[in-house]
Scaffold this motif. Structure first.
Motif, PDB file in Angstrom:
ATOM      1  N   VAL A 223      30.304  26.617  41.234  1.00 23.65           N
ATOM      2  CA  VAL A 223      31.316  27.391  41.954  1.00 23.65           C
ATOM      3  C   VAL A 223      32.382  27.835  40.958  1.00 23.65           C
ATOM      4  CG1 VAL A 223      32.997  27.389  43.826  1.00 23.65           C
ATOM      5  CG2 VAL A 223      30.868  26.079  44.054  1.00 23.65           C
ATOM      6  N   ILE A 224      32.614  29.137  40.891  1.00 22.62           N
ATOM      7  CA  ILE A 224      33.581  29.693  39.960  1.00 22.62           C
ATOM      8  C   ILE A 224      34.496  30.674  40.695  1.00 22.62           C
ATOM      9  CG2 ILE A 224      32.060  29.445  37.957  1.00 22.62           C
ATOM     10  CD1 ILE A 224      31.433  32.443  38.192  1.00 22.62           C
ATOM     11  N   ALA A 225      35.509  31.156  39.991  1.00 25.19           N
ATOM     12  CA  ALA A 225      36.407  32.181  40.536  1.00 25.19           C
ATOM     13  C   ALA A 225      36.471  33.345  39.564  1.00 25.19           C
ATOM     14  CB  ALA A 225      37.791  31.608  40.780  1.00 25.19           C
ATOM     15  N   ILE A 226      36.662  34.528  40.098  1.00 24.83           N
ATOM     16  CA  ILE A 226      36.724  35.754  39.300  1.00 24.83           C
ATOM     17  C   ILE A 226      37.970  36.542  39.678  1.00 24.83           C
ATOM     18  CG2 ILE A 226      35.631  38.002  38.842  1.00 24.83           C
ATOM     19  CD1 ILE A 226      34.039  35.781  37.609  1.00 24.83           C
ATOM     20  N   ASN A 227      38.706  36.964  38.670  1.00 23.21           N
ATOM     21  CA  ASN A 227      39.731  37.984  38.837  1.00 23.21           C
ATOM     22  C   ASN A 227      39.168  39.288  38.280  1.00 23.21           C
ATOM     23  OD1 ASN A 227      41.691  36.466  40.050  1.00 23.21           O
ATOM     24  ND2 ASN A 227      42.923  36.159  38.211  1.00 23.21           N
ATOM     25  N   GLY A 228      39.308  40.372  39.022  1.00 20.76           N
ATOM     26  CA  GLY A 228      38.764  41.631  38.548  1.00 20.76           C
ATOM     27  C   GLY A 228      39.152  42.793  39.424  1.00 20.76           C
ATOM     28  N   VAL A 229      38.393  43.870  39.285  1.00 18.59           N
ATOM     29  CA  VAL A 229      38.619  45.098  40.052  1.00 18.59           C
ATOM     30  C   VAL A 229      37.362  45.387  40.860  1.00 18.59           C
ATOM     31  CG1 VAL A 229      39.126  47.567  39.921  1.00 18.59           C
ATOM     32  CG2 VAL A 229      40.195  45.976  38.291  1.00 18.59           C
ATOM     33  N   ASN A 230      37.540  45.696  42.119  1.00 18.71           N
ATOM     34  CA  ASN A 230      36.378  45.978  42.948  1.00 18.71           C
ATOM     35  C   ASN A 230      35.914  47.424  42.773  1.00 18.71           C
ATOM     36  OD1 ASN A 230      38.836  46.717  44.505  1.00 18.71           O
ATOM     37  ND2 ASN A 230      37.308  47.488  45.975  1.00 18.71           N
ATOM     38  N   GLY A 231      34.603  47.605  42.912  1.00 16.52           N
ATOM     39  CA  GLY A 231      34.019  48.938  42.918  1.00 16.52           C
ATOM     40  C   GLY A 231      33.211  49.106  44.182  1.00 16.52           C
ATOM     41  N   ASN A 232      32.134  49.856  44.102  1.00 12.10           N
ATOM     42  CA  ASN A 232      31.261  50.071  45.249  1.00 12.10           C
ATOM     43  C   ASN A 232      30.309  48.887  45.399  1.00 12.10           C
ATOM     44  OD1 ASN A 232      29.847  51.157  47.387  1.00 12.10           O
ATOM     45  ND2 ASN A 232      28.619  52.532  46.106  1.00 12.10           N
ATOM     46  N   LYS A 233      30.694  47.930  46.246  1.00 11.91           N
ATOM     47  CA  LYS A 233      29.909  46.712  46.494  1.00 11.91           C
ATOM     48  C   LYS A 233      29.717  45.879  45.221  1.00 11.91           C
ATOM     49  CE  LYS A 233      29.131  48.403  50.633  1.00 11.91           C
ATOM     50  NZ  LYS A 233      29.877  47.935  51.815  1.00 11.91           N
ATOM     51  N   VAL A 234      30.684  45.958  44.323  1.00 14.47           N
ATOM     52  CA  VAL A 234      30.587  45.240  43.059  1.00 14.47           C
ATOM     53  C   VAL A 234      31.995  44.877  42.599  1.00 14.47           C
ATOM     54  CG1 VAL A 234      30.715  47.291  41.575  1.00 14.47           C
ATOM     55  CG2 VAL A 234      29.463  45.245  40.792  1.00 14.47           C
ATOM     56  N   VAL A 235      32.091  43.846  41.749  1.00  9.83           N
ATOM     57  CA  VAL A 235      33.362  43.458  41.136  1.00  9.83           C
ATOM     58  C   VAL A 235      33.190  43.490  39.624  1.00  9.83           C
ATOM     59  CG1 VAL A 235      35.036  41.602  40.806  1.00  9.83           C
ATOM     60  CG2 VAL A 235      34.085  42.020  43.077  1.00  9.83           C
ATOM     61  N   PHE A 236      34.136  44.131  38.934  1.00  6.95           N
ATOM     62  CA  PHE A 236      34.141  44.162  37.473  1.00  6.95           C
ATOM     63  C   PHE A 236      35.116  43.086  36.997  1.00  6.95           C
ATOM     64  CE2 PHE A 236      32.986  48.393  38.941  1.00  6.95           C
ATOM     65  CZ  PHE A 236      31.819  48.627  38.215  1.00  6.95           C
ATOM     66  N   ALA A 237      34.568  42.078  36.327  1.00  6.96           N
ATOM     67  CA  ALA A 237      35.348  40.879  35.992  1.00  6.96           C
ATOM     68  C   ALA A 237      36.317  41.128  34.852  1.00  6.96           C
ATOM     69  CB  ALA A 237      34.410  39.735  35.643  1.00  6.96           C
ATOM     70  N   ASN A 238      37.530  40.617  35.027  1.00  3.13           N
ATOM     71  CA  ASN A 238      38.531  40.583  33.956  1.00  3.13           C
ATOM     72  C   ASN A 238      38.784  39.152  33.470  1.00  3.13           C
ATOM     73  OD1 ASN A 238      38.988  43.376  33.945  1.00  3.13           O
ATOM     74  ND2 ASN A 238      40.494  43.203  35.611  1.00  3.13           N
ATOM     75  N   GLU A 239      38.669  38.207  34.368  1.00  4.22           N
ATOM     76  CA  GLU A 239      38.881  36.803  34.030  1.00  4.22           C
ATOM     77  C   GLU A 239      37.933  35.933  34.844  1.00  4.22           C
ATOM     78  OE1 GLU A 239      43.407  35.941  33.083  1.00  4.22           O
ATOM     79  OE2 GLU A 239      43.236  37.243  34.846  1.00  4.22           O
TER      80      GLU A 239
END
Length: 530
Positions: A223-239
């Motif tokens: 189990v992890i956590a992601i900070n990022g930006v959402n796109g079209n049914k996807v998340v682009f990870a920043n952290e």
């Protein structure tokens, strides 16, 4: 110094003690007399309190003394001039004083070496269904989610289904269990995370080198956590965040000059068990081996942990019968207990099972069955599950040390599949595996890393309480390290290399015992091999 009063003499007489005129008892501190004679009431007392009795009470205050035999020796010396029996009597008491502790002193010792079992799994017979496995993963998810949400950066996480419904790009934080890991045609990493509301793809770009290298060490089912930006049914990870353990926890120490010894994998019953070397360890604990410094440490050892594979077992792997010196597993445990019985009784011995022991191999493993380990016969022996959490040396003013015990059956899996571990030594670096698991706050996060049985209502492999010591075995190599406030100890073994170990790539380092000072947290490696 208080002198003994007439009232004290009367009180002693009322207890049934006769006092010889020449005993010199009037020159003895009354507190001394009271405490020593109180002990006498818990054993067979002498008929008369003489000067010789007082001398023995002073020099052997915690020992059960055969007063009838002492009086016989005194008669032989005083009447016939034969001093040998009394000399031998004193020598015997001196040599065996740790084995002759009087009953109430045993209880006192137990109070000064407290052991509290915080977590110990007990077998709960139950017919299992697919739903039990689903619930098991849900319990795990909720436990890790709770830890992750304590981080300041993850105070505003949103569920995956809400992210899927978003049409505008924005910065978001999500939590999820890793369902899939793959590499895209552009050499980016694609993770699939799922929570209890849905699943979503997470892209980790190769153009973010630090993040990309971290993401390469993600494993399935953690189990992890992601900070990022959402796109079209996807998340682009920043952290990327793991549950991990706190950075700012102080290294706990106690004021008592007390030591703990950690052992692993004795494998009693195998042909190449290092009997002589294990005997040296027992002799050292008894103060009969080592230089002045080593004997001083031995005298202050109050706890011994043995982390699994106490015996070699039977039927563990093909052809094992050819490597057994003792074929009967009950006899293997009997020999083990004979050795443990030689450890001084003021030392608490805490044991847990491993994959060779007489319990189920699936984790969590319950304590070794009483049919094989009867703890009632050794009052200083404590048997717990694998894994287990044990607190030692607590007092009214000190919280004690939490010791997390785990035999380590999942270790080979992570040594193989995690790049950062495999490229730095694999199984030769159990400390890296231990750090990896602490960061995940789970002892076997991937479904296939160990055999397990779902437990109702919780996942016993979750590390929800941060330990002071994380102690493992299984790899047959000693490793000492630290991660933040946690001391990492992988314990050695007590057998030389076998063909089975060679096939699995295990290179043992036998007969090495990490001994830890609870006052300083310094670790000394005691070597008992040639």
């Amino acid at each position: 110094m208080k002198r003994i009063t007439k009232e004290k003499v009367k009180a002693l007489l009322s207890l049934g003690f006769l006092i010889a005129v020449e005993s010199g008892i009037e020159n003895i501190d009354s507190g001394f007399v009271a405490s020593r004679l109180k002990n006498l009431k818990n054993q067979e007392p002498p008929l008369i309190i003489t000067a010789e009795v007082l001398e023995f009470l002073e020099f052997f205050p915690k020992v059960t003394i055969n007063w009838v035999e002492l009086e016989r020796c005194l008669v032989l010396e005083q009447k016939y001039g034969n001093k040998k029996p009394l000399t031998k009597f004193k020598d015997y008491l001196t040599k065996n004083k740790h084995k002759l502790v009087i009953k109430n002193e045993k209880n006192k010792t137990a109070d000064t070496t407290p052991v509290k079992i915080l977590k110990c799994f007990k077998t709960q017979p139950k017919k299992l269904t697919i739903a039990d496995f689903v619930d098991y993963f849900n319990f795990r998810y909720k436990a890790i989610e709770k830890i992750l949400k304590q981080r300041q950066e993850l105070q505003n996480t949103v569920s995956i289904n809400r992210v899927l419904d978003k049409t505008d790009r924005e910065h978001i934080s999500i939590l999820g269990m890793v369902a899939e890991i793959r590499e895209t045609k552009n050499n980016n990493l694609m993770l699939t995370l799922e929570d209890q509301t849905g699943s979503i793809k997470v892209v980790v770009s190769k153009n973010k080198p630090e993040l990309y290298e971290s993401a390469k060490n993600v494993v399935l089912d953690e189990v992890i956590a992601i900070n990022g930006v959402n796109g079209n049914k996807v998340v682009f990870a920043n952290e990327l965040y793991w549950p991990d353990i706190p950075i700012n926890t102080a290294l706990k120490k106690c004021s008592d000059d007390v030591y703990v010894a950690f052992l692993g994998d004795p494998h009693f019953g195998i042909t190449n068990f290092l009997k002589k070397e294990f005997g040296k360890f027992i002799r050292w604990l008894n103060g009969d081996l080592g230089g002045e410094k080593q004997r001083r440490i031995a005298s202050k050892v109050r706890y011994v942990f043995i982390v699994g594979d106490l015996v070699e077992g039977a039927g563990i792997y093909p052809g094992q019968e050819d490597e057994l010196d003792i074929n009967d597993i009950k006899e293997q445990y009997r020999v083990l207990l004979d050795y443990l019985d030689k450890i001084p009784k003021q030392i608490k011995i805490i044991i847990c099972p491993g994959n060779h022991d007489a319990v189920r191999i699936a984790e969590p493993q319950p304590p070794i069955y009483e049919d094989f380990i009867n703890t009632k016969k050794l009052p200083n022996l404590i048997s717990v599950s694998n894994p287990a959490l044990v607190n030692i040396h607590a007092s009214d003013t000190f919280s004690g040390f939490n010791v997390l015990l785990y035999h380590g059956f999942s270790f080979p899996y992570y040594a193989d599949v995690v790049d950062a571990i495999r490229t730095q030594g694999g199984l030769k670096r159990p400390d890296l595996i231990m750090r990896f698991l602490l960061q995940r706050r789970h002892l076997a996060p991937s479904h296939t890393s160990t055999q397990y049985i779902p437990v109702p209502d919780y996942d016993p492999l979750v590390i929800d309480i941060v330990p002071d010591f994380f102690v493992t075995g299984h790899i047959h190599r000693v490793a000492v390290s630290s991660y933040r406030s946690v001391t990492l100890l992988n314990c050695s073994c007590w057998l030389s290399s076998t063909e089975y170990q060679e096939k699995r790539g295990i290179v043992p380092e036998p007969c090495r015992v990490p001994v830890v000072s609870l006052k300083t947290r310094e670790v000394t490696i005691m070597k008992f091999g040639d």
